[in-house]
Design a protein around this motif. Structure first.
Motif, PDB file in Angstrom:
ATOM      1  N   GLY A 227      36.378  30.760  41.345  1.00 28.58           N
ATOM      2  CA  GLY A 227      35.894  31.112  40.013  1.00 28.58           C
ATOM      3  C   GLY A 227      35.527  32.575  39.855  1.00 28.58           C
ATOM      4  O   GLY A 227      35.249  33.020  38.740  1.00 28.58           O
ATOM      5  N   TRP A 228      35.529  33.343  40.935  1.00 28.37           N
ATOM      6  CA  TRP A 228      35.233  34.779  40.817  1.00 28.37           C
ATOM      7  C   TRP A 228      36.363  35.462  40.052  1.00 28.37           C
ATOM      8  O   TRP A 228      37.537  35.095  40.165  1.00 28.37           O
ATOM      9  N   THR A 229      36.016  36.489  39.303  1.00 29.55           N
ATOM     10  CA  THR A 229      37.026  37.235  38.551  1.00 29.55           C
ATOM     11  C   THR A 229      37.405  38.544  39.231  1.00 29.55           C
ATOM     12  O   THR A 229      38.389  39.176  38.834  1.00 29.55           O
ATOM     13  N   ASN A 231      38.700  40.862  42.552  1.00 29.27           N
ATOM     14  CA  ASN A 231      39.740  40.645  43.549  1.00 29.27           C
ATOM     15  C   ASN A 231      39.136  40.287  44.908  1.00 29.27           C
ATOM     16  O   ASN A 231      38.184  40.916  45.363  1.00 29.27           O
ATOM     17  N   ARG A 348      45.911  44.324  43.542  1.00 28.48           N
ATOM     18  CA  ARG A 348      45.774  44.294  42.077  1.00 28.48           C
ATOM     19  C   ARG A 348      46.176  45.640  41.464  1.00 28.48           C
ATOM     20  O   ARG A 348      45.529  46.134  40.531  1.00 28.48           O
TER      21      ARG A 348
END
Length: 427
Positions: A227-229, A231, A348
């Motif tokens: 659930g972390w947004t 990286n 990312r």
């Protein structure tokens, strides 16, 4: 060479699929890919006839603060524990300028080889000056910003204080890192480091389960960051490769569900792992094939270069790709993706390569096809970052002929001419 030279056209390049193209560039991005010979001439073009044009490579796992220290340390060859001991003894004697000089030299060598983005871990040291290496690498990042992207990870050992990690983040380090599997209580150390990252709102890149038979923390790591947004990635993951099949599949499913990127480091893990197994020595790599087949974000890095953790290595992504093929059993295409598009995905970074709309971070290598380029690792390369030439290497090879042609016809002789060399069998 002088400063970066801006390009608007790459002419007569060969792509990995064998097609020959002209690639038009504007504002740092690829704006057109045309059949070779169709682009209009420009004043800022480069002819790449005889070169394979690829996405530039990226390295998601380096240790620039340690690089090129082998000659100064001369440590005994050995496993991870002996490498850590040798490094810590030397680290107490280092200066900020020494770290910066070695890091700069290694980063520029990697750039010349085709790497335009590097993620480097930097040790948070014990003692009175925990951020000495951090300051050195922040300095190098600023110096080299016109040439490459350098992302920094605070590598916090189990004995590193939370305050020291926070100080590194205050200096501009991008991610929280560590090696929880080395702690007396790996899960407690994992929770500590993740709490720091969550408090600061930054990403995480941990050294995870860097052993063949030690603790397993990768599944707990994956569950904790679900659930972390930001990286999140995990380097090494050697233990995953030695787990029984069903258990391995379960952990990989946890990793996929939490979108944790996995970073293999073949050269260092092939060197450090397996010393205690003189018979049927395991390869010590994370299971690249299963991770790719499951859809996990996957990349590979050069890791350590000529330091106590690996006495060799060039920091060349083509070397890393070659090892993924011969030791990890990936295809050549998959291996190159792991050090280019896959690495950028794990970091990312935006998509790069000879594709319309992509960032014009490109690598041109003299060679006919991808397999030949990975096999030979030719030195002749042109490196483009954001549409500008940032490195170029050309070589010349001379090979002596095995004989010299006579200057004039030999005179005619009525007698038989004996051979120039007579070989007699020994008796």
């Amino acid at each position: 060479m002088p400063g970066p030279a801006e390009l608007s056209l790459l002419r007569n390049a060969t792509l990995a699929d064998g097609s020959r193209v002209d690639v038009e560039i504007a504002a740092g991005r690829v704006v057109a890919v045309l059949p070779a010979g169709q682009a209009e001439p420009t004043a800022a073009e480069l002819d790449l006839d005889g070169h394979l044009l690829l996405p530039a490579t990226a390295d998601p796992h380096a240790h620039l603060d340690k690089a090129r220290s082998w000659d100064a340390i001369r440590p005994p060859m050995g496993d991870l524990g002996s490498a850590i001991a040798a490094w810590r003894a030397h680290a107490a004697t280092m200066t900020e300028d020494d770290v910066a000089a070695r890091a700069r030299a290694q980063a520029l060598a990697m750039l010349a080889a085709g790497t335009t983005a590097i993620r480097s871990h930097v040790d948070i040291r014990t003692g009175d000056d925990p951020t000495l290496g951090t300051r050195a690498l922040v300095r190098v990042r600023e110096e080299l910003a016109p040439l490459l992207d350098l992302e920094l990870v605070a590598l916090a050992g189990p004995e590193t204080t939370d305050r020291a990690v926070e100080e590194a983040l205050d200096l501009g380090v991008d991610l929280v890192g560590g090696a929880c599997h080395l702690a007396l209580d790996p899960h407690d150390d994992l929770a500590r480091l993740l709490a720091i990252a969550e408090r600061r709102g930054v990403g995480v890149d941990l050294h995870v389960d860097e052993s063949l038979d030690g603790p397993v923390t990768l599944d707990a790591f994956a569950r904790a960051v679900r659930g972390w947004t930001v990286n999140v990635s995990a380097g090494h993951c050697c233990r995953l490769g030695t787990l029984p099949g069903r258990e391995r599949a379960r952990v990989i499913a946890e990793v996929l569900a939490s979108d944790v990127g996995v970073i293999a480091n073949p050269i260092t893990n092939l060197y450090l792992q397996g010393w205690q197994h003189p018979t049927s020595t395991p390869r010590g790599l994370t299971p690249a094939r299963e991770l790719l087949d499951a859809g996990v974000r996957f990349a590979a890095g050069a890791d350590n270069v000529r330091d106590p953790f690996n006495p060799l290595g060039r920091g060349d992504a083509l070397e890393t790709a070659m090892l993924l093929v011969v030791a990890g059993h990936l295809t050549v295409t998959e291996a190159y993706a792991a050090v280019s598009s896959g690495a950028r995905e794990v970091m990312r970074l935006p998509v790069a390569g000879p594709v319309v709309g992509a960032v014009a971070d490109l690598l041109a290598v003299r060679g006919a096809d991808l397999a030949a380029v990975v096999a030979d690792a030719p030195a002749d390369r042109v490196v483009v970052r954001g549409g500008r030439v940032v490195a170029r290497t050309t070589t010349a090879t001379e090979v002596a002929l095995p004989w010299s042609a006579p200057l004039a016809p030999a005179p005619v002789s009525p007698e038989p001419v004996p051979p120039a060399i007579t070989l007699e069998a020994s008796r």
